[in-house]
Design a protein around this motif. Structure first.
Motif, PDB file in Angstrom:
ATOM      1  N   GLU A 236      -6.064  10.828  -3.998  1.00  0.00           N
ATOM      2  CA  GLU A 236      -5.636  12.118  -4.529  1.00  0.00           C
ATOM      3  C   GLU A 236      -5.611  13.173  -3.420  1.00  0.00           C
ATOM      4  OE1 GLU A 236      -4.072  14.520  -7.372  1.00  0.00           O
ATOM      5  OE2 GLU A 236      -4.532  12.383  -7.560  1.00  0.00           O
ATOM      6  N   ARG A 240      -2.006  15.040  -1.665  1.00  0.00           N
ATOM      7  CA  ARG A 240      -1.813  16.497  -1.688  1.00  0.00           C
ATOM      8  C   ARG A 240      -1.945  17.134  -0.307  1.00  0.00           C
ATOM      9  NH1 ARG A 240      -4.627  18.893  -7.144  1.00  0.00           N
ATOM     10  NH2 ARG A 240      -4.077  17.208  -8.570  1.00  0.00           N
ATOM     11  N   ARG A 255      -0.401   3.264  -7.390  1.00  0.00           N
ATOM     12  CA  ARG A 255      -0.083   4.687  -7.250  1.00  0.00           C
ATOM     13  C   ARG A 255       1.354   4.859  -6.736  1.00  0.00           C
ATOM     14  NH1 ARG A 255      -5.160   7.458  -7.302  1.00  0.00           N
ATOM     15  NH2 ARG A 255      -6.881   5.982  -7.185  1.00  0.00           N
ATOM     16  N   ARG A 258       3.297   8.200  -5.064  1.00  0.00           N
ATOM     17  CA  ARG A 258       2.363   9.244  -4.633  1.00  0.00           C
ATOM     18  C   ARG A 258       1.941   9.066  -3.182  1.00  0.00           C
ATOM     19  NH1 ARG A 258      -1.779  12.094  -7.913  1.00  0.00           N
ATOM     20  NH2 ARG A 258      -0.693  13.706  -6.767  1.00  0.00           N
TER      21      ARG A 258
END
Length: 309
Positions: A236, A240, A255, A258
């Motif tokens: 995560e 980002r 995932r 992403r």
């Protein structure tokens, strides 16, 4: 002398569970009972055995000397009864009612717990999983007392007294966000060293890992920007930011869109993962079925994994 005619099996099971958990709330969850019901049974046990057995403490309960004397022989006797009954009964996972405590890291939660939970909802809906953070220094005692049913850990960290079954060998992959400005499909050593890294340190605050040893051999080093306590938050963070990370390949899977999954630009030593259990559960049909089911889940997952680019 205690009149054993007044001791029923449920009271003994409750005492065994309380001595393993040393906490009324945890014992109630394992036995699928309310806390008042556990407290009532404890009161009866105190009256019948003429001893407080467990005393309130700041966290949980402290067993008396009499309780400690009872713990091992009581647990062994109950296990003997369970095995005798199980040996004479056909095993049907769909009809089992049980709580299984599994100790492992957060990495194993993602790679094994999720598919195991999905399988059990269909095949054995009466099984409840109690997931616990692993502490290998306590495993032997926890498993002997029934507080932990299985553990998933590296073979070298497992106590020698426990049984073990190797499940797989894990490799590291690099991950970067899908639209990273400096990485598209491949990762070279110069870029690897130039970018900020997220590293996993289970004990917290560590800034050195297997990749740093491999870099040192080449006379190179990397810059660690974040030391995270667990694996699951790292993808995560990567998704980002412009940071990168080395993670076990099973953490990176699942995932799509992403993060990019990339081959590291240098060899990084992986690790083995093993299923660990106490000898007292080796022949029990439920535990034998679960060991085989976990191994099958791992094998099925291995055939569906996408390779790093």
């Amino acid at each position: 002398m205690t009149d054993i005619n007044n001791l029923d099996f449920n009271l003994l099971v409750t005492l065994d569970t309380l001595l393993a958990e040393r906490n009324v709330t945890h014992a109630a969850k394992r036995l699928n009972l309310s806390q008042p019901a556990i407290s009532t049974r404890l009161t009866r046990l105190r009256e019948l055995l003429g001893d407080p057995l467990l005393l309130p403490a700041q966290r949980g309960m402290i067993p008396t000397e009499r309780a400690l004397e009872l713990q091992e022989p009581l647990h062994a006797a109950l296990e003997g009864v369970r095995q005798v009954i199980a040996a004479g009964s056909p095993f049907d996972p769909a009809k089992v009612q049980a709580t299984i405590a599994i100790a492992a890291s957060d990495y194993v939660q993602y790679s094994i717990l999720i598919p195991l939970a999905q399988a059990l909802r269909t095949e054995a809906p009466g099984i409840i999983i109690a997931w616990r953070t692993i502490d290998t220094s306590l495993l032997d005692t926890q498993m002997a007392g029934g507080a932990v049913s299985f553990a998933l850990t590296t073979p070298e960290t497992a106590p020698d007294s426990l049984r073990m079954r190797k499940l797989y060998t894990e490799n590291y992959v690099a991950i970067a966000r899908a639209d990273h400005p400096d990485i598209q499909g491949t990762l070279d050593l110069d870029t690897f060293c130039a970018l900020d890294h997220v590293i996993i340190s289970p004990q917290g605050g560590g800034f050195h890992g297997p990749a740093d040893d491999a870099l040192a051999v080449l006379g190179r080093e990397r810059h660690i920007a974040i030391s995270a306590p667990g694996f699951l938050v790292v993808p995560e963070i990567i998704a980002r930011s412009n940071m990168i990370a080395l993670v076990p390949s099973r953490v990176a899977q699942g995932r799509p869109g992403r993060v990019q999954i990339l081959k590291p630009p240098l060899p990084v030593t992986g690790f083995d993962m093993a299923l660990v259990w106490h000898d007292r559960t080796t022949t029990h049909p439920l535990y034998r079925w679960l060991r085989d089911r976990i191994a099958k889940i791992v094998a099925e997952a291995a055939t569906n994994r996408a390779p790093a680019h």
